[in-house]
Design an enzyme around this catalytic site. Sequence first.
Site, mmCIF file in Angstrom:
data_model
loop_
_atom_site.group_PDB
_atom_site.id
_atom_site.type_symbol
_atom_site.label_atom_id
_atom_site.label_comp_id
_atom_site.label_asym_id
_atom_site.label_seq_id
_atom_site.Cartn_x
_atom_site.Cartn_y
_atom_site.Cartn_z
ATOM 1 N N GLY A 1 27.685 -40.925 6.136
ATOM 2 C CA GLY A 1 27.431 -40.702 7.562
ATOM 3 C C GLY A 1 28.574 -40.019 8.288
ATOM 4 N N THR A 2 28.615 -40.266 9.588
ATOM 5 C CA THR A 2 29.654 -39.673 10.433
ATOM 6 C C THR A 2 31.030 -40.114 9.940
ATOM 7 N N CYS A 3 31.154 -41.395 9.675
ATOM 8 C CA CYS A 3 32.462 -41.988 9.363
ATOM 9 C C CYS A 3 33.160 -41.281 8.200
ATOM 10 N N ALA B 1 13.819 -38.445 7.384
ATOM 11 C CA ALA B 1 12.768 -39.459 7.520
ATOM 12 C C ALA B 1 12.141 -39.402 8.910
ATOM 13 N N LYS C 1 41.530 -39.265 10.157
ATOM 14 C CA LYS C 1 42.781 -39.954 9.797
ATOM 15 C C LYS C 1 43.569 -39.146 8.770
ATOM 16 N N GLU D 1 18.633 -40.547 3.357
ATOM 17 C CA GLU D 1 19.728 -39.868 4.053
ATOM 18 C C GLU D 1 19.448 -38.368 4.057
ATOM 19 N N GLY E 1 32.474 -38.172 24.596
ATOM 20 C CA GLY E 1 31.686 -39.335 24.182
ATOM 21 C C GLY E 1 30.658 -38.964 23.123
ATOM 22 N N HIS F 1 59.984 -61.515 7.408
ATOM 23 C CA HIS F 1 61.006 -60.718 8.086
ATOM 24 C C HIS F 1 61.546 -59.676 7.121
HETATM 25 P P1 FAD Z 1 26.473 -42.742 11.214
HETATM 26 O O1 FAD Z 1 27.760 -42.862 10.510
HETATM 27 O O2 FAD Z 1 26.372 -41.731 12.301
HETATM 28 O O3 FAD Z 1 25.383 -42.432 10.083
HETATM 29 C C1 FAD Z 1 24.053 -42.174 10.394
HETATM 30 C C2 FAD Z 1 23.437 -41.422 9.229
HETATM 31 O O4 FAD Z 1 22.036 -41.374 9.395
HETATM 32 C C3 FAD Z 1 23.908 -39.969 9.124
HETATM 33 O O5 FAD Z 1 24.404 -39.721 7.825
HETATM 34 C C4 FAD Z 1 22.652 -39.150 9.399
HETATM 35 O O6 FAD Z 1 22.591 -37.942 8.641
HETATM 36 C C5 FAD Z 1 21.563 -40.120 8.965
HETATM 37 N N1 FAD Z 1 20.270 -39.903 9.619
HETATM 38 C C6 FAD Z 1 20.006 -39.910 10.943
HETATM 39 N N2 FAD Z 1 18.695 -39.747 11.166
HETATM 40 C C7 FAD Z 1 18.118 -39.620 9.944
HETATM 41 C C8 FAD Z 1 16.782 -39.418 9.516
HETATM 42 N N3 FAD Z 1 15.771 -39.342 10.394
HETATM 43 N N4 FAD Z 1 16.534 -39.315 8.203
HETATM 44 C C9 FAD Z 1 17.543 -39.414 7.291
HETATM 45 N N5 FAD Z 1 18.830 -39.610 7.646
HETATM 46 C C10 FAD Z 1 19.102 -39.709 8.952
HETATM 47 N N6 FAD Z 1 34.996 -45.523 14.016
HETATM 48 C C11 FAD Z 1 35.920 -46.415 13.612
HETATM 49 O O7 FAD Z 1 35.597 -47.615 13.499
HETATM 50 N N7 FAD Z 1 37.202 -46.048 13.318
HETATM 51 C C12 FAD Z 1 37.606 -44.760 13.412
HETATM 52 O O8 FAD Z 1 38.774 -44.457 13.145
HETATM 53 C C13 FAD Z 1 36.666 -43.786 13.832
HETATM 54 N N8 FAD Z 1 37.017 -42.498 13.937
HETATM 55 C C14 FAD Z 1 36.076 -41.580 14.291
HETATM 56 C C15 FAD Z 1 36.469 -40.248 14.390
HETATM 57 C C16 FAD Z 1 35.556 -39.281 14.757
HETATM 58 C C17 FAD Z 1 35.994 -37.837 14.841
HETATM 59 C C18 FAD Z 1 34.204 -39.654 15.012
HETATM 60 C C19 FAD Z 1 33.194 -38.609 15.381
HETATM 61 C C20 FAD Z 1 33.807 -40.974 14.937
HETATM 62 C C21 FAD Z 1 34.742 -41.945 14.574
HETATM 63 N N9 FAD Z 1 34.399 -43.298 14.493
HETATM 64 C C22 FAD Z 1 35.348 -44.213 14.122
HETATM 65 C C23 FAD Z 1 33.040 -43.769 14.794
HETATM 66 C C24 FAD Z 1 32.249 -44.007 13.477
HETATM 67 O O9 FAD Z 1 32.210 -42.814 12.729
HETATM 68 C C25 FAD Z 1 30.855 -44.491 13.797
HETATM 69 O O10 FAD Z 1 30.926 -45.641 14.620
HETATM 70 C C26 FAD Z 1 30.084 -44.843 12.528
HETATM 71 O O11 FAD Z 1 29.997 -43.757 11.646
HETATM 72 C C27 FAD Z 1 28.675 -45.336 12.885
HETATM 73 O O12 FAD Z 1 27.988 -45.671 11.726
HETATM 74 P P2 FAD Z 1 26.391 -45.641 11.668
HETATM 75 O O13 FAD Z 1 26.050 -46.121 10.300
HETATM 76 O O14 FAD Z 1 25.842 -46.333 12.827
HETATM 77 O O15 FAD Z 1 25.977 -44.111 11.835
HETATM 78 P P1 NAD Z 2 35.340 -41.751 24.467
HETATM 79 O O1 NAD Z 2 34.290 -42.460 25.203
HETATM 80 O O2 NAD Z 2 36.366 -42.499 23.731
HETATM 81 O O3 NAD Z 2 36.136 -40.806 25.480
HETATM 82 C C1 NAD Z 2 35.501 -39.833 26.265
HETATM 83 C C2 NAD Z 2 36.444 -39.464 27.395
HETATM 84 O O4 NAD Z 2 35.926 -38.306 28.029
HETATM 85 C C3 NAD Z 2 36.583 -40.554 28.456
HETATM 86 O O5 NAD Z 2 37.937 -40.763 28.721
HETATM 87 C C4 NAD Z 2 35.830 -39.972 29.653
HETATM 88 O O6 NAD Z 2 36.339 -40.419 30.879
HETATM 89 C C5 NAD Z 2 36.059 -38.490 29.446
HETATM 90 N N1 NAD Z 2 35.076 -37.600 30.073
HETATM 91 C C6 NAD Z 2 33.731 -37.757 30.128
HETATM 92 N N2 NAD Z 2 33.177 -36.692 30.752
HETATM 93 C C7 NAD Z 2 34.180 -35.847 31.079
HETATM 94 C C8 NAD Z 2 34.232 -34.579 31.720
HETATM 95 N N3 NAD Z 2 33.135 -33.951 32.140
HETATM 96 N N4 NAD Z 2 35.453 -34.010 31.887
HETATM 97 C C9 NAD Z 2 36.572 -34.626 31.458
HETATM 98 N N5 NAD Z 2 36.579 -35.833 30.854
HETATM 99 C C10 NAD Z 2 35.392 -36.423 30.652
HETATM 100 O O7 NAD Z 2 34.562 -40.710 23.525
HETATM 101 P P2 NAD Z 2 35.042 -39.849 22.272
HETATM 102 O O8 NAD Z 2 36.504 -39.655 22.282
HETATM 103 O O9 NAD Z 2 34.159 -38.644 22.273
HETATM 104 O O10 NAD Z 2 34.650 -40.758 21.054
HETATM 105 C C11 NAD Z 2 33.294 -41.212 20.900
HETATM 106 C C12 NAD Z 2 33.233 -42.544 20.238
HETATM 107 O O11 NAD Z 2 33.575 -42.417 18.862
HETATM 108 C C13 NAD Z 2 34.232 -43.563 20.789
HETATM 109 O O12 NAD Z 2 33.751 -44.206 21.928
HETATM 110 C C14 NAD Z 2 34.357 -44.508 19.635
HETATM 111 O O13 NAD Z 2 33.292 -45.412 19.688
HETATM 112 C C15 NAD Z 2 34.211 -43.603 18.423
HETATM 113 N N6 NAD Z 2 35.554 -43.271 17.864
HETATM 114 C C16 NAD Z 2 36.354 -44.289 17.454
HETATM 115 C C17 NAD Z 2 37.600 -44.005 16.931
HETATM 116 C C18 NAD Z 2 38.473 -45.122 16.465
HETATM 117 O O14 NAD Z 2 37.964 -46.229 16.289
HETATM 118 N N7 NAD Z 2 39.765 -44.897 16.230
HETATM 119 C C19 NAD Z 2 38.054 -42.696 16.842
HETATM 120 C C20 NAD Z 2 37.223 -41.693 17.283
HETATM 121 C C21 NAD Z 2 35.968 -41.990 17.789
#
Ligand code: FAD
Ligand code: NAD
Length: 464
Positions: free
Chosen positions: A41-43, A119, A52, A35, A271, A443
């Site tokens: 990661g992102t989550c 990596a 949240k 890592e 996105g 209920h």
């Molecule tokens: P990631 O979580 O992106 O992890 C990838 C990891 O790989 C990172 O830590 C990165 O540093 C590491 N990495 C990458 N390349 C290398 C390398 N070459 N060497 C070493 N390390 C490396 N999903 C939900 O289900 N519910 C939610 O409520 C939700 N809310 C979200 C809110 C936001 C603001 C965002 C941005 C995303 C949200 N998501 C949510 C989406 C969720 O975070 C991702 O779907 C999830 O983290 C993907 O997991 P992953 O393991 O594929 O990758």
């Molecule tokens: P998203 O795909 O949910 O939404 C992107 C939005 O931007 C769409 O409605 C699209 O039509 C709009 N858009 C695209 N280009 C545009 C432009 N030029 N001008 C105006 N609008 C434009 O993407 P996100 O909100 O960035 O989230 C990314 C991903 O992260 C999600 O698809 C989801 O997989 C994940 N995520 C999940 C959760 C959850 O599970 N609660 C929360 C956050 C993020």
Amino acid sequence: MKEISCTLLVIGAGPGGYTCAIRAGQLGVDTVIVEAKKPGGTCLNIGCIPSKALIHAANEFRTIAEIATGGSRLGIAVGRPELDLSKAVAWKDGIVARLTSGVSGLLKRSKVKIVEGWARFRDGKTVEVETELGLQVIRFEQVVIATGSEPVDLPFLPFGGPIISSTGALELKEVPGSLVVVGAGYIGLELGTAFAKIGSAVTVVEAQAHILPHYDVELTRPVAKRLGELGIAVLTGARVKGPGPDGGLSIEAADGTTRRLAADRILVTVGRKPFTQGWGLDQIDLEMEGPFIRIDDRCRTSMRGVYAIGDVTGEPMLAHRAMAQGEMVAEIVAGHKRAWDRVSIPAVCFTDPEIVTAGLSPEDAKVAGHDVKVGLFPFQASGRAMTLERGDGFIRIVARADNHVLLGIQGVGAGVAELSASFSLALEMGARLEDVAETVHAHPTLSEGILEAALKALARPIHV
Ligand code: FAD
Ligand code: NAD
């Protein structure tokens, strides 16, 4: 230069990678995980959990502020609240720190070796990692690519200064006076709503004709209504042209007119894209599916011994999909017979009200050629929803007309996120409308809406 070897190498310790490594370790597979940043990661670090946390803080603040300004039907009186956002952010950071160190602990307990650094593939059996202590070469028999995703930026609105991604939004120490959100998807609406609740004047600009275009309009209508009640301006069918001359944003509205929107901050949430750069994808030459790594039903890529999981493999980019894939791949590597056979990957949008979907919507089901029965129960008729002061939203159930096997369940309402497991369980168990109808639901709970929606589909509702 140091060299180690292992049976399984996992690249990326997000929810996909760390779940895979923990399970592989539990099964006695000699596993190494690399890592570059922090485990989780992102989550855990910049996604699900911190967003949240902010949403919870915003909900608490809004509830108190509403009582302070408008009084309360419940007889509660309070003074005007104040928010120290830096304290809320510090609280959020504390949760993140607890969870990420928890992941490190779980990996160690499963006897997984953690290598910190970046990596890069040398070839299909070797990776080199730039660590603080120098170059580490890792030879492996099998590898899992779990590198995740990153935010998409707009070329004419590059991240920097007032133009921020979700990561920047989750680190703000002060509430922006005005916030323009570009993209009314998951992140834009979850975070846009939170900032509106803590006092920002929020405008959301969406290119498509509707907010949350991935969902059907019936489901998003209660969210659109609530955005209006919260004072959030939503401009759909609008095109962003670029930064305004004096800061802010210049857009072309749906009627073709050019408008300038004032903005202390511009949150771009259009996105996320798979993270496929800088780690040597070209060295192993995998088959792709658009921007994503192509995988089969065992998460195998086009190269033998190379698996890929999580966001780097495509939609839906959700943490629980990544985790489920990670667990499955670990078992496959350990020699178990597994394949992806899940009926549904539920999705929850933590807007206000929340949206939950599992399986097919009525429209999706029709497109797939099913003749369907649909039952909808409005929370207006729910005693529990009334006691929570939230009668907005509904539960909708979709079943095959011939044998009543469930095809999908959707819900929109305050607090419905926690119902998502019942939706998925019913679908995964192959339940029929009668199974739901004959299950006693406690209920008063919002979950009675699932029972009532099933009864409605069977044309014998009790409470509507
Ligand atoms: P990631 O979580 O992106 O992890 C990838 C990891 O790989 C990172 O830590 C990165 O540093 C590491 N990495 C990458 N390349 C290398 C390398 N070459 N060497 C070493 N390390 C490396 N999903 C939900 O289900 N519910 C939610 O409520 C939700 N809310 C979200 C809110 C936001 C603001 C965002 C941005 C995303 C949200 N998501 C949510 C989406 C969720 O975070 C991702 O779907 C999830 O983290 C993907 O997991 P992953 O393991 O594929 O990758
Ligand atoms: P998203 O795909 O949910 O939404 C992107 C939005 O931007 C769409 O409605 C699209 O039509 C709009 N858009 C695209 N280009 C545009 C432009 N030029 N001008 C105006 N609008 C434009 O993407 P996100 O909100 O960035 O989230 C990314 C991903 O992260 C999600 O698809 C989801 O997989 C994940 N995520 C999940 C959760 C959850 O599970 N609660 C929360 C956050 C993020």
